[in-house]
Design an enzyme around this catalytic site. Structure first.
Site, PDB file in Angstrom:
ATOM      1  N   CYS A  29       0.873  -9.762 -10.269  1.00 55.07           N
ATOM      2  CA  CYS A  29       1.419  -8.387 -10.697  1.00 55.07           C
ATOM      3  C   CYS A  29       2.468  -7.043 -11.017  1.00 55.07           C
ATOM      4  O   CYS A  29       3.214  -8.008 -10.529  1.00 55.07           O
ATOM      5  CB  CYS A  29       0.808  -7.977  -9.200  1.00 55.07           C
ATOM      6  SG  CYS A  29       0.880  -6.105  -8.651  1.00 55.07           S
TER       7      CYS A  29
ATOM      8  N   CYS B 183       5.195  -3.879  -4.131  1.00 51.63           N
ATOM      9  CA  CYS B 183       4.707  -4.337  -2.365  1.00 51.63           C
ATOM     10  C   CYS B 183       5.508  -5.359  -1.898  1.00 51.63           C
ATOM     11  O   CYS B 183       6.640  -5.563  -2.677  1.00 51.63           O
ATOM     12  CB  CYS B 183       3.263  -5.083  -3.376  1.00 51.63           C
ATOM     13  SG  CYS B 183       2.207  -5.467  -2.376  1.00 51.63           S
TER      14      CYS B 183
ATOM     15  N   CYS C 116       1.907 -11.001  -5.383  1.00 50.18           N
ATOM     16  CA  CYS C 116       0.911 -12.247  -6.628  1.00 50.18           C
ATOM     17  C   CYS C 116       1.760 -12.028  -8.097  1.00 50.18           C
ATOM     18  O   CYS C 116       2.278 -11.169  -8.134  1.00 50.18           O
ATOM     19  CB  CYS C 116      -0.230 -10.514  -6.782  1.00 50.18           C
ATOM     20  SG  CYS C 116      -0.635 -10.144  -4.848  1.00 50.18           S
TER      21      CYS C 116
ATOM     22  N   CYS D  17      -7.507   6.578  -8.217  1.00 47.57           N
ATOM     23  CA  CYS D  17      -6.553   4.860  -7.940  1.00 47.57           C
ATOM     24  C   CYS D  17      -4.844   5.316  -7.070  1.00 47.57           C
ATOM     25  O   CYS D  17      -3.933   6.400  -7.788  1.00 47.57           O
ATOM     26  CB  CYS D  17      -6.492   4.091  -8.727  1.00 47.57           C
ATOM     27  SG  CYS D  17      -5.540   2.506  -8.702  1.00 47.57           S
TER      28      CYS D  17
ATOM     29  N   CYS E  88      -5.005  -2.451 -14.041  1.00 47.75           N
ATOM     30  CA  CYS E  88      -4.872  -3.158 -12.649  1.00 47.75           C
ATOM     31  C   CYS E  88      -3.915  -4.218 -12.962  1.00 47.75           C
ATOM     32  O   CYS E  88      -3.116  -4.876 -13.602  1.00 47.75           O
ATOM     33  CB  CYS E  88      -6.137  -4.240 -12.821  1.00 47.75           C
ATOM     34  SG  CYS E  88      -7.242  -2.657 -11.877  1.00 47.75           S
TER      35      CYS E  88
ATOM     36  N   GLU F 158       3.046   6.070  -8.661  1.00 50.11           N
ATOM     37  CA  GLU F 158       2.414   5.942  -9.777  1.00 50.11           C
ATOM     38  C   GLU F 158       0.654   5.778  -8.736  1.00 50.11           C
ATOM     39  O   GLU F 158       0.860   5.701  -8.003  1.00 50.11           O
ATOM     40  CB  GLU F 158       2.365   4.864 -10.709  1.00 50.11           C
ATOM     41  CG  GLU F 158       3.522   5.001 -11.518  1.00 50.11           C
ATOM     42  CD  GLU F 158       3.206   3.913 -12.196  1.00 50.11           C
ATOM     43  OE1 GLU F 158       3.205   3.048 -12.593  1.00 50.11           O
ATOM     44  OE2 GLU F 158       4.324   4.349 -13.282  1.00 50.11           O
TER      45      GLU F 158
END
Ligand code: SF4
Length: 350
Positions: free
Chosen positions: A118, A111, A115, A104, A337, A91
């Site tokens: 996230c 990932c 975190c 972005c 975010c 994305e």
């Protein structure tokens, strides 16, 4: 087998072209056609002769991922779901603002940093993106929105999408250099930002060669709190990150480092945290971006109250640190975010 031209830096291209007896200066010409004018076909490059256009077409292809889906937010933000050659998806997001547009870009599929706030990290890691997969996110968005050769030019690129950019730094650096080209034909280095969760040894290693702005996802003013919300801090703690930031600043004095701080209700949004953050950033050429938490299914954190957000920003401002409160963008389409997470089957299975 044809080579993906977007995978190569100017210097690499010069070497490849030399293998085919093509002059060195053609590399710069090609990059300008591709990155400044958005050409995806050699036959449209009018200062290159027909014979050479044909030869280039036999050696290279100019990659574009497939747009699988676009979703537009009520605030104008557009999220793109892109299909890659191996069937994986990523994305990227287009964020229009009054005075600028921002894209972005993702650097990895998933990932590994994990975190706690996230959605990308929650779904695990599959692989790094190649340079062409990184840089073509921008190209395909500009194609889709017809942003080539218009006044409505894209002004900012942020490497803040899916993934930890420094775990894929070779490909990221190549993409950044190709976007900058020379300052005349490319995007200004001041308008490109690479963000990291703070992989301090890599940051130190590439500090000199990182030709653009740097953002650190800090989100806590001390190790105890940061360990809780960003477990990677147990490996690369705050002191090591700030040390790496000083190395970066020693090479790029004129570029302020942005510290991203996501305000999580009752976790890191107290007055004490704000004061601690002020002390922590003393002596660093820093700015703090205050982000508001965007919820997603499976995450227990809650956004900070408006009162706490304003109070936090005021303490930083009174202490002499620029601390804008960033508006939530694209929250209704899961494009804000920490919300990106394309649904790769491999990710869901991990
Ligand atoms: Fe990875 Fe960034 Fe998400 Fe952390 S915030 S898990 S580094 S994508």
């Amino acid at each position: 087998m044809k080579r993906g031209i977007l995978n190569h830096s100017k210097e690499e291209l010069e070497k490849i072209l030399a293998e085919y007896g093509i002059e060195k200066f053609r590399a710069k010409q090609l990059l300008v056609w591709i990155y400044r004018f958005g050409k995806a076909c050699f036959s449209e490059m009018t200062n290159i002769g027909k014979e050479l256009q044909k030869q280039l077409g036999e050696v290279f292809y100019i990659y574009r991922p497939k747009i699988i889906q676009t979703v537009k937010s009520t605030d104008g933000t557009i999220k793109f779901l892109l299909g890659l050659s191996d069937g994986c998806t990523i994305e990227c997001v287009f964020i229009p603002e009054e005075k600028r547009n921002t894209i972005c870009v993702s650097s990895q599929i998933g990932c590994s940093v994990g975190c706690k706030f996230c959605n990308t990290g929650y779904h695990g890691f599959i692989r790094n993106l190649s340079t062409e997969e990184i840089i073509s996110q921008l190209l395909v968005i500009k194609d889709y929105l017809n942003l080539w050769n218009t006044e409505d030019r894209l002004s900012n690129v942020v490497f803040m999408g899916m993934g930890e950019p420094l775990f894929n730094h070779e490909n990221i650096l190549k993409a950044v250099y190709n976007l900058i080209l020379d300052e005349k034909d490319g995007i200004s280095r001041r308008k490109i930002t690479v963000s990291t969760s703070g992989i301090s040894p890599i940051l130190k290693e590439i500090a000199k060669d990182l030709p653009c702005r740097l953002a650190i996802s800090l989100h806590a003013p001390n190790d105890i709190l940061r360990n809780r919300i960003m477990p990677i801090n147990k490996i690369y703690n705050i002191a090591s990150i700030l040390d790496a930031c000083l190395v970066y600043s020693s090479y790029h004095e004129y570029l302020k480092i942005t510290f991203e701080y996501l305000l999580l209700g009752g976790i890191n949004d107290s007055k004490e945290c704000a004061h601690e953050l002020l002390i922590l950033l003393k002596g660093i050429n820093a700015k703090v971006n205050l982000l508001q938490f965007n919820s997603w299914d499976g995450c227990d954190f809650v956004p900070s109250t408006k009162r706490n957000v304003i109070q936090f920003a005021k303490i930083l401002k009174d202490g002499g640190i620029e601390a804008p409160i960033r508006n939530r963008r694209g929250e209704d389409i899961m494009a804000a975010c920490g919300q990106l997470a394309s649904r790769n089957s491999e990710i869901e299975g991990s």
